[in-house]
Design an enzyme around this catalytic site. Sequence first.
Site, PDB file in Angstrom:
ATOM      1  CB  SER A 159      -5.733   5.852   5.435  1.00  0.00           C
ATOM      2  OG  SER A 159      -5.443   5.090   6.584  1.00  0.00           O
ATOM      3  CG  HIS A 186      -9.051   4.595   7.225  1.00  0.00           C
ATOM      4  ND1 HIS A 186      -8.206   3.908   6.366  1.00  0.00           N
ATOM      5  CD2 HIS A 186     -10.291   4.436   6.714  1.00  0.00           C
ATOM      6  CE1 HIS A 186      -8.923   3.353   5.397  1.00  0.00           C
ATOM      7  NE2 HIS A 186     -10.186   3.668   5.590  1.00  0.00           N
ATOM      8  CG  ASP A 286     -11.103   1.810   2.447  1.00  0.00           C
ATOM      9  OD1 ASP A 286     -11.921   1.358   1.630  1.00  0.00           O
ATOM     10  OD2 ASP A 286     -11.424   2.349   3.516  1.00  0.00           O
TER      11      ASP A 286
END
Length: 359
Positions: A159, A186, A286
């Site tokens: 991310s 992401h 995540d």
Amino acid sequence: MPHLTSPFTILLGNLPVFVRLELIKLLRAQTDLQVTGVAGNATELVTMARRLRPGLVVIGEEQLLDLEQLARQYAVPVLVYSATTLLGGALREAARWHVYDVIKPLLPANDPGYSDWRRELLRKIRAAKPQLIAATQAVVARRAQVTALPNSIVLIGASTGGSAAVEALIRSFPASISCAVIIAVHLPAHFTLSLVERLSKVTTLPIAVAHTGTRLEAGKILVAPGGYNITVRPVSDSPWQAWETALTSEYVSGYDEPSINLLMQSAAATAGRKVLGVVLTGLGQDGTLGALSIRQHGGTVLAQNEATSAVFGMPKSVIDAGYANAVLPLSEIAEFIQRFSAALRLKRALPISAPLHAA
């Protein structure tokens, strides 16, 4: 999760009142565009962006200093309304936080250039819309065709700070690897091809954007499209053990897209011990549930160490839960991936093992 048939959602920031009203009026007349909210300050901008998950944010130039915070919390394309001419240096700095264009000053409705201003504004807004069909068919690195079945699947999730980390990792890959690689960072859909282009410049391996029906092949790197969730599934019409990716309408509440958890869980259920999950730098958690699923199915999990992570949130979550087989600096992860793939090819013991501990 965004769908191609759903309106493209836009969050408005702290714009001059007359500009905001003009934008709302213009966008309400477009069937493919929708204003999803108006944020008055930096805190509201970040909170509403994470809650509403817009495809685009439009702000005034006085909010440029708020973009670093927004980018760290929710990566999204940004348009800036500027009543003045922004200097090149300011634009280059803003591009780091996903500003891709500037809206020129609003003209009066009776001005001869008013219609052109509206058309130009709509063009710039629609430039941020996901172009999934074009993106998923694009293979930026057109190398020799790869057809070999992979002996393993390597899933790389990241991310915040992930684009640079993935680029450094892929740069270290050898010219020939026997595993299939899927990268999930992401990022908004608007930036997927930019990431693929960056990666294609640092490796000779073929790179493509994954879509439904994309076969996993040895030595081929697939990038999950930003703004969409993707899974791994068996190929039903193959006499050999083969795998492919599929876009899915499944939404994972509280996580950005592509969901690293969902990708890892599907791959673990499909390929079991042949899966290696790599959790790189990023904000949030995540990848933790995905790492658990990989371990439960006999696969292996790596986490990037704190010293080399831009943001240690995601790797730390995996480590604290006890799901990481190894914690390594970024510079050593490519070598581990090679050893993992070689061990499966030669049917030897995996390079490292660790007991699974629940959080």
